[in-house]
Write a protein that holds these residues in place. Structure first.
Motif, PDB file in Angstrom:
ATOM      1  N   GLY A  61       0.797  -1.224   0.000  1.00 43.53           N
ATOM      2  CA  GLY A  61       0.000   0.000   0.000  1.00 43.53           C
ATOM      3  C   GLY A  61       0.826   1.269   0.000  1.00 43.53           C
ATOM      4  O   GLY A  61       0.360   2.319   0.457  1.00 43.53           O
ATOM      5  N   ILE A  62       2.055   1.199  -0.504  1.00 48.72           N
ATOM      6  CA  ILE A  62       2.921   2.370  -0.598  1.00 48.72           C
ATOM      7  C   ILE A  62       2.611   3.106  -1.900  1.00 48.72           C
ATOM      8  O   ILE A  62       2.622   2.511  -2.977  1.00 48.72           O
ATOM      9  CB  ILE A  62       4.406   1.956  -0.567  1.00 48.72           C
ATOM     10  CG1 ILE A  62       4.737   1.266   0.764  1.00 48.72           C
ATOM     11  CG2 ILE A  62       5.313   3.158  -0.804  1.00 48.72           C
ATOM     12  CD1 ILE A  62       6.114   0.618   0.787  1.00 48.72           C
ATOM     13  N   THR A  63       2.311   4.395  -1.803  1.00 51.89           N
ATOM     14  CA  THR A  63       2.054   5.190  -3.007  1.00 51.89           C
ATOM     15  C   THR A  63       3.316   5.264  -3.840  1.00 51.89           C
ATOM     16  O   THR A  63       4.419   5.476  -3.322  1.00 51.89           O
ATOM     17  CB  THR A  63       1.582   6.598  -2.624  1.00 51.89           C
ATOM     18  OG1 THR A  63       0.402   6.504  -1.825  1.00 51.89           O
ATOM     19  CG2 THR A  63       1.271   7.432  -3.867  1.00 51.89           C
ATOM     20  N   LEU A  64       3.148   5.134  -5.151  1.00 54.66           N
ATOM     21  CA  LEU A  64       4.296   5.079  -6.060  1.00 54.66           C
ATOM     22  C   LEU A  64       4.308   6.312  -6.960  1.00 54.66           C
ATOM     23  O   LEU A  64       3.274   6.722  -7.496  1.00 54.66           O
ATOM     24  CB  LEU A  64       4.212   3.814  -6.908  1.00 54.66           C
ATOM     25  CG  LEU A  64       5.501   3.311  -7.584  1.00 54.66           C
ATOM     26  CD1 LEU A  64       6.558   2.968  -6.535  1.00 54.66           C
ATOM     27  CD2 LEU A  64       5.198   2.090  -8.439  1.00 54.66           C
ATOM     28  N   ALA A  65       5.489   6.886  -7.112  1.00 59.20           N
ATOM     29  CA  ALA A  65       5.687   8.034  -8.003  1.00 59.20           C
ATOM     30  C   ALA A  65       6.745   7.699  -9.037  1.00 59.20           C
ATOM     31  O   ALA A  65       7.641   6.890  -8.789  1.00 59.20           O
ATOM     32  CB  ALA A  65       6.112   9.263  -7.201  1.00 59.20           C
ATOM     33  N   ALA A  66       6.625   8.308 -10.206  1.00 60.01           N
ATOM     34  CA  ALA A  66       7.683   8.266 -11.211  1.00 60.01           C
ATOM     35  C   ALA A  66       8.365   9.623 -11.235  1.00 60.01           C
ATOM     36  O   ALA A  66       7.752  10.643 -10.929  1.00 60.01           O
ATOM     37  CB  ALA A  66       7.112   7.930 -12.580  1.00 60.01           C
ATOM     38  N   HIS A  67       9.624   9.642 -11.602  1.00 59.19           N
ATOM     39  CA  HIS A  67      10.452  10.846 -11.486  1.00 59.19           C
ATOM     40  C   HIS A  67      10.965  11.265 -12.863  1.00 59.19           C
ATOM     41  O   HIS A  67      11.484  10.441 -13.612  1.00 59.19           O
ATOM     42  CB  HIS A  67      11.632  10.530 -10.563  1.00 59.19           C
ATOM     43  CG  HIS A  67      12.327  11.728 -10.008  1.00 59.19           C
ATOM     44  ND1 HIS A  67      11.772  12.530  -9.037  1.00 59.19           N
ATOM     45  CD2 HIS A  67      13.542  12.248 -10.275  1.00 59.19           C
ATOM     46  CE1 HIS A  67      12.616  13.489  -8.718  1.00 59.19           C
ATOM     47  NE2 HIS A  67      13.703  13.354  -9.466  1.00 59.19           N
ATOM     48  N   ASP A  68      10.786  12.542 -13.174  1.00 58.36           N
ATOM     49  CA  ASP A  68      11.365  13.121 -14.393  1.00 58.36           C
ATOM     50  C   ASP A  68      10.843  12.471 -15.673  1.00 58.36           C
ATOM     51  O   ASP A  68      11.610  12.196 -16.614  1.00 58.36           O
ATOM     52  CB  ASP A  68      12.899  13.026 -14.368  1.00 58.36           C
ATOM     53  CG  ASP A  68      13.531  13.817 -13.244  1.00 58.36           C
ATOM     54  OD1 ASP A  68      12.926  14.812 -12.822  1.00 58.36           O
ATOM     55  OD2 ASP A  68      14.618  13.427 -12.788  1.00 58.36           O
ATOM     56  N   ASP A  69       9.538  12.236 -15.752  1.00 56.03           N
ATOM     57  CA  ASP A  69       8.949  11.730 -16.993  1.00 56.03           C
ATOM     58  C   ASP A  69       9.171  12.735 -18.117  1.00 56.03           C
ATOM     59  O   ASP A  69       9.023  13.945 -17.924  1.00 56.03           O
ATOM     60  CB  ASP A  69       7.444  11.506 -16.818  1.00 56.03           C
ATOM     61  CG  ASP A  69       7.116  10.415 -15.813  1.00 56.03           C
ATOM     62  OD1 ASP A  69       7.815   9.391 -15.815  1.00 56.03           O
ATOM     63  OD2 ASP A  69       6.167  10.597 -15.027  1.00 56.03           O
ATOM     64  N   ALA A  70       9.491  12.218 -19.290  1.00 59.08           N
ATOM     65  CA  ALA A  70       9.752  13.098 -20.432  1.00 59.08           C
ATOM     66  C   ALA A  70       8.928  12.751 -21.661  1.00 59.08           C
ATOM     67  O   ALA A  70       8.706  13.620 -22.513  1.00 59.08           O
ATOM     68  CB  ALA A  70      11.239  13.057 -20.792  1.00 59.08           C
TER      69      ALA A  70
END
Length: 393
Positions: free
Chosen positions: A229-238
């Motif tokens: 249940g850890i929220t997931l983020a992506a970094h520096d999408d291009a």
């Protein structure tokens, strides 16, 4: 027996308007927002703003306090206390402390980086459990997926209940944040972590590591995060491909997209787009990528974080209001309600009956106009901070 705390005569920033009102607090929650003045006030705001506490999803400053100079590590608990005080002074009542995992150097298993991450997480837990902190703290693991040790170190943390957010990062030169390899060189040479004579070998090493590990680690970490249940983020999408990958991995947040295209695609897919408030304040990205203001204008920006300047979220939203770019009601949502909802914290982020009384008293100080700010500058002064109704700063 419960006793009301009454914050009176404030310009209260609600979800849809600003009203002159008294806010009643009982047992740590907002009990009433009353536009009829009450006879008893715990504190008279004299027209100062009352805003929801800042919910900070991405701040690098814990690591700065822990390692104030290259090769220097400070006692981690005092480092946490100093960081916490700085965040509270900036109006933050909920802070996701960014802790990097995954080595950046030319060794496949940098035990020092992993050990430092454990020391910081343990210090946050000790300070929180010891009731030493002004803000409510959780951990944001920043996962350098191109590093050989990233997934192994993540597995060491994954069952810790304070790990509430994880971001998938890949700072390999030639893509994402560092699409311009010269910008990568400038950044790392400027930090002093790589010598000029070693920079080309370092770039080759980073590219090789990414090719070996990045895809595999994204998949492993996203699976572990989903199970806990850890929220997931992506970094520096291009690119569109980056967003498609994020959707396949269960990502909910797009941190610091570097192009309009990526931010638009993220928004179209229901992702919350996070940008750094310093980008707004400075008028552009320090890395030369897309300006946050360009995303805001197009409706592709949902959350502002302090990134590398703790005071920047409130500074950004008050200046946006002064510039007539975004009214204060909608600006405050970028730093309170929206980030709270992005990580599933539905009990805070707005001034409404039944919500946590995480509140900030702010006085707006007007300053002369400049070429960039034709209507004048407005500097927010944080005069008091309340967490669950108790004054902490």
């Amino acid at each position: 027996m419960s006793r009301d705390t009454v914050l009176a005569n404030a310009n209260v920033v609600l979800d849809d308007e600003i009203v002159r009102a008294d806010v009643h607090i009982r047992d740590g929650l907002i009990a009433d927002v009353c536009t009829t003045p009450t006879s008893v006030a715990s504190e008279d705001f004299a027209g100062d703003y009352l805003v929801p506490g800042v919910v900070e999803l991405h701040t690098d400053h814990l690591e700065y306090h822990f390692s104030p100079r290259p090769g220097v590590q400070w006692d981690p608990v005092p480092a946490v206390l100093a960081h916490d005080a700085q965040m509270a002074a900036a109006g933050a009542t909920t802070v996701f402390d960014a802790v990097r995992i995954g080595s950046e150097g030319a060794t496949s298993n940098d035990e020092g980086a992993a050990a430092a991450a454990h020391r910081l997480v343990d210090a946050v837990m000790a300070a929180s459990d010891g009731d030493m902190l002004r803000a409510d703290h959780a951990i944001h693991l920043r996962c350098e997926v191109s590093s050989a040790d990233c997934a192994d170190v993540f597995s060491e943390f994954v069952d810790n209940p304070r790990i509430r957010l994880a971001s998938l990062m890949d700072h390999t030169p030639g893509q994402r944040q560092f699409a311009d390899v010269d910008e990568f060189k400038r950044y790392y040479l400027g930090k002093g972590t790589v010598l000029a004579e070693n920079i080309d070998a370092h770039i080759a090493f980073r590219r090789d590591q990414s090719a070996q590990f990045a895809v595999r680690h994204r998949q492993l970490i996203s699976g572990l995060a989903a199970d806990r249940g850890i929220t997931l983020a992506a970094h520096d999408d291009a690119t569109q491909e980056h967003i498609d990958e994020s959707m396949s991995l269960g990502v909910h947040i797009s941190e610091f997209p570097t192009t309009v295209l990526a931010a638009e695609a993220a928004t179209a897919n229901g992702l919350q787009v996070v940008m750094g408030a310093p980008n707004i304040v400075r008028g552009g990205s320090q890395s030369g990528n897309v300006a946050a203001a360009a995303l805001l204008e197009r409706g592709f920006l949902h959350v502002l974080s302090s990134d590398y300047v703790p005071s920047s979220p409130l500074q950004a939203v008050f200046q946006l209001a002064a510039d007539h770019t975004l009214d204060l009601v909608d600006g405050i949502k970028l730093v309170s309600a929206n980030p709270a909802r992005a990580v599933g914290l539905d009990d805070r982020g707005e001034i409404a009956v039944g919500k946590r009384a995480d509140l900030v008293r702010v006085r707006a100080h007007d300053m002369p106009a400049t070429e960039r700010h034709l209507h004048g500058r407005q500097v927010p002064i944080v005069r008091a901070v309340y967490r669950a109704g108790a004054r902490t700063s």
